[in-house]
Design a protein around this motif. Structure first.
Motif, PDB file in Angstrom:
ATOM      1  N   HIS A 163      35.457  38.067  51.092  1.00 12.54           N
ATOM      2  CA  HIS A 163      34.581  38.446  49.980  1.00 12.54           C
ATOM      3  C   HIS A 163      33.588  37.353  49.612  1.00 12.54           C
ATOM      4  O   HIS A 163      32.561  37.626  48.998  1.00 12.54           O
ATOM      5  CB  HIS A 163      35.421  38.783  48.752  1.00 12.54           C
ATOM      6  N   ILE A 164      33.887  36.108  49.999  1.00 11.62           N
ATOM      7  CA  ILE A 164      32.987  35.007  49.659  1.00 11.62           C
ATOM      8  C   ILE A 164      31.822  34.887  50.629  1.00 11.62           C
ATOM      9  O   ILE A 164      30.871  34.153  50.364  1.00 11.62           O
ATOM     10  CB  ILE A 164      33.761  33.674  49.612  1.00 11.62           C
ATOM     11  N   ASN A 165      31.888  35.605  51.731  1.00 12.22           N
ATOM     12  CA  ASN A 165      30.863  35.486  52.765  1.00 12.22           C
ATOM     13  C   ASN A 165      29.703  36.449  52.525  1.00 12.22           C
ATOM     14  O   ASN A 165      29.886  37.518  51.927  1.00 12.22           O
ATOM     15  CB  ASN A 165      31.479  35.741  54.142  1.00 12.22           C
ATOM     16  N   HIS A 195      42.423  42.821  41.996  1.00  8.25           N
ATOM     17  CA  HIS A 195      41.747  41.989  43.001  1.00  8.25           C
ATOM     18  C   HIS A 195      40.284  41.713  42.626  1.00  8.25           C
ATOM     19  O   HIS A 195      39.730  40.673  42.982  1.00  8.25           O
ATOM     20  CB  HIS A 195      41.732  42.693  44.366  1.00  8.25           C
ATOM     21  N   TYR A 196      39.675  42.659  41.951  1.00 10.16           N
ATOM     22  CA  TYR A 196      38.220  42.668  41.823  1.00 10.16           C
ATOM     23  C   TYR A 196      37.612  41.526  41.012  1.00 10.16           C
ATOM     24  O   TYR A 196      36.423  41.231  41.208  1.00 10.16           O
ATOM     25  CB  TYR A 196      37.751  44.009  41.236  1.00 10.16           C
ATOM     26  N   PRO A 197      38.355  40.841  40.114  1.00 10.62           N
ATOM     27  CA  PRO A 197      37.718  39.712  39.435  1.00 10.62           C
ATOM     28  C   PRO A 197      37.156  38.651  40.377  1.00 10.62           C
ATOM     29  O   PRO A 197      36.229  37.928  39.998  1.00 10.62           O
ATOM     30  CB  PRO A 197      38.872  39.152  38.577  1.00 10.62           C
ATOM     31  N   LEU A 198      37.666  38.584  41.593  1.00 11.26           N
ATOM     32  CA  LEU A 198      37.137  37.607  42.539  1.00 11.26           C
ATOM     33  C   LEU A 198      35.719  37.961  42.992  1.00 11.26           C
ATOM     34  O   LEU A 198      35.014  37.129  43.560  1.00 11.26           O
ATOM     35  CB  LEU A 198      38.052  37.468  43.755  1.00 11.26           C
ATOM     36  N   LEU A 199      35.305  39.190  42.711  1.00  8.74           N
ATOM     37  CA  LEU A 199      33.948  39.620  43.071  1.00  8.74           C
ATOM     38  C   LEU A 199      32.955  39.436  41.925  1.00  8.74           C
ATOM     39  O   LEU A 199      31.775  39.757  42.083  1.00  8.74           O
ATOM     40  CB  LEU A 199      33.958  41.094  43.486  1.00  8.74           C
ATOM     41  N   ILE A 200      33.405  38.947  40.787  1.00  7.87           N
ATOM     42  CA  ILE A 200      32.530  38.868  39.618  1.00  7.87           C
ATOM     43  C   ILE A 200      31.247  38.078  39.893  1.00  7.87           C
ATOM     44  O   ILE A 200      30.160  38.521  39.478  1.00  7.87           O
ATOM     45  CB  ILE A 200      33.295  38.309  38.403  1.00  7.87           C
ATOM     46  N   PRO A 201      31.283  36.932  40.576  1.00  4.51           N
ATOM     47  CA  PRO A 201      30.010  36.234  40.841  1.00  4.51           C
ATOM     48  C   PRO A 201      29.006  37.091  41.598  1.00  4.51           C
ATOM     49  O   PRO A 201      27.814  37.109  41.251  1.00  4.51           O
ATOM     50  CB  PRO A 201      30.446  35.018  41.660  1.00  4.51           C
ATOM     51  N   LYS A 202      29.460  37.822  42.607  1.00  3.02           N
ATOM     52  CA  LYS A 202      28.557  38.701  43.354  1.00  3.02           C
ATOM     53  C   LYS A 202      28.078  39.859  42.480  1.00  3.02           C
ATOM     54  O   LYS A 202      26.900  40.235  42.506  1.00  3.02           O
ATOM     55  CB  LYS A 202      29.249  39.243  44.606  1.00  3.02           C
ATOM     56  N   LEU A 203      28.989  40.434  41.711  1.00  2.00           N
ATOM     57  CA  LEU A 203      28.626  41.575  40.874  1.00  2.00           C
ATOM     58  C   LEU A 203      27.598  41.187  39.816  1.00  2.00           C
ATOM     59  O   LEU A 203      26.652  41.945  39.560  1.00  2.00           O
ATOM     60  CB  LEU A 203      29.874  42.151  40.213  1.00  2.00           C
ATOM     61  N   ARG A 204      27.752  40.038  39.206  1.00  2.82           N
ATOM     62  CA  ARG A 204      26.784  39.609  38.190  1.00  2.82           C
ATOM     63  C   ARG A 204      25.390  39.447  38.791  1.00  2.82           C
ATOM     64  O   ARG A 204      24.390  39.741  38.131  1.00  2.82           O
ATOM     65  CB  ARG A 204      27.243  38.297  37.557  1.00  2.82           C
ATOM     66  N   ALA A 205      25.329  38.989  40.019  1.00  2.88           N
ATOM     67  CA  ALA A 205      24.036  38.812  40.674  1.00  2.88           C
ATOM     68  C   ALA A 205      23.384  40.143  41.016  1.00  2.88           C
ATOM     69  O   ALA A 205      22.158  40.234  41.132  1.00  2.88           O
ATOM     70  CB  ALA A 205      24.207  37.973  41.945  1.00  2.88           C
ATOM     71  N   MET A 206      24.193  41.192  41.172  1.00  3.49           N
ATOM     72  CA  MET A 206      23.676  42.494  41.587  1.00  3.49           C
ATOM     73  C   MET A 206      23.366  43.416  40.420  1.00  3.49           C
ATOM     74  O   MET A 206      22.581  44.358  40.563  1.00  3.49           O
ATOM     75  CB  MET A 206      24.686  43.185  42.513  1.00  3.49           C
ATOM     76  N   LYS A 212      27.980  44.527  31.085  1.00  3.51           N
ATOM     77  CA  LYS A 212      29.293  43.956  30.790  1.00  3.51           C
ATOM     78  C   LYS A 212      30.254  44.260  31.941  1.00  3.51           C
ATOM     79  O   LYS A 212      30.356  45.402  32.393  1.00  3.51           O
ATOM     80  CB  LYS A 212      29.845  44.521  29.486  1.00  3.51           C
ATOM     81  N   LEU A 213      30.964  43.226  32.388  1.00  2.00           N
ATOM     82  CA  LEU A 213      32.028  43.367  33.378  1.00  2.00           C
ATOM     83  C   LEU A 213      33.354  43.069  32.690  1.00  2.00           C
ATOM     84  O   LEU A 213      33.514  42.011  32.080  1.00  2.00           O
ATOM     85  CB  LEU A 213      31.820  42.403  34.538  1.00  2.00           C
ATOM     86  N   VAL A 214      34.296  43.980  32.792  1.00  3.94           N
ATOM     87  CA  VAL A 214      35.574  43.828  32.097  1.00  3.94           C
ATOM     88  C   VAL A 214      36.683  43.686  33.125  1.00  3.94           C
ATOM     89  O   VAL A 214      36.954  44.610  33.902  1.00  3.94           O
ATOM     90  CB  VAL A 214      35.854  45.036  31.187  1.00  3.94           C
TER      91      VAL A 214
END
Length: 274
Positions: A163-165, A195-206, A212-214
């Motif tokens: 997910h980091i790639n 699992h999905y909180p690890l995607l928060i950096p990508k989601l915020r950029a998109m 709001k992300l909860v």
């Protein structure tokens, strides 16, 4: 007081560690046992019957380790197995034990995040198809419009540390676009998989600014603290040695390597063989 009694935390794999981290930060004094059923993960595409059977086996294993209280830190297990365990298994076999999930605590507060009364729910196929979130949320916020989107590739990406790639960006963006296409009024997204909180950096950029992300970790931790206050007969059983034990049904070396990504600590686990 029995210092061996622990709070059990169960997930199909690693995702529940994000909830465990929040719980341990808020309630550090208790003993904890984490069980990840990595050998049979992911649960998202399994049938109700299979998820129920797997979840029950793990819950009963945690009971046997001295956990009078077990948290299902897995949305799929909460959606497909929790109610049956609570209503049919506990009263007959374990009347002094309790099993709690992550859906109800989230449903109780999610309405406070949105200004448009429209939220998106992103989860596994199992969670989305169960309709658990629309049903539970309607009990507390009947005026809320709940729009769901299944994201079947997110858990495999995260559990394989892909997910980091940059290659993961396509699949993150794909499900975000599919969700937002369903309603322009969405202003809040509930990450209905631990699992999905690890995607928060990508989601915020998109996502558009102000979205709001909860994530569920802090919500579940706050709900557990309140639950223990309201149930002193259960709380007094819990040991306070601040111990954390980790178990996996998969390869313990692989688990330890990947678990640190979710828990932000070095972890040494033991293997459980079914």
């Amino acid at each position: 007081m029995n210092d061996t009694k622990s709070i059990g935390i169960f997930d199909s794999g690693y995702g529940g560690l994000t909830v465990f981290k929040s719980i341990a930060d808020k309630l550090p004094e208790y003993n904890y046992i984490y069980m990840g059923d990595n050998a049979r993960s992911p649960y998202g595409d399994h049938s109700y019957e299979t998820v129920y059977q797997y979840t029950l086996e793990c819950v009963e294993w945690l009971f046997a380790q001295g956990c009078p209280l077990v948290i299902l830190a897995c949305n799929t297990a909460s959606a497909k197995a929790l109610r049956t365990i609570q209503q049919r298994v506990l009263p007959v076999k374990y009347p002094n034990h309790r099993v709690l999930g992550v859906i109800r605590p989230t449903a109780e507060v999610i309405g406070g995040y949105t200004e448009t009364n429209t939220i998106g729910v992103m989860g596994t196929r199992g969670t989305v198809n169960s309709e658990s979130y629309p049903i539970e949320i309607s009990h507390f916020f009947p005026e809320l419009n709940v729009v769901q989107q299944s994201c079947p590739l997110w858990v495999p990406l995260i559990e394989n540390n892909e997910h980091i790639n940059p290659g993961a960006d396509y699949f993150v963006q794909k499900y975000v676009d599919e969700l937002l296409a369903k309603s322009p009024a969405i202003d809040t997204i509930l990450l209905a998989c631990t699992h999905y909180p690890l995607l928060i950096p990508k989601l915020r950029a998109m996502l558009p600014e102000g979205f709001k992300l909860v994530a569920q970790g802090d919500i579940v931790a706050h709900s557990l603290a309140d639950y223990l206050q309201r149930h002193p007969e259960l709380e007094i059983q819990l040991g306070r040695a601040r111990s954390k034990k980790f178990y996996t049904s998969g390869d313990e070396k692989v688990f330890d390597q990947n678990a640190s990504i979710f828990f932000d600590e070095n972890i040494v686990s033991s293997r459980v063989r079914w």
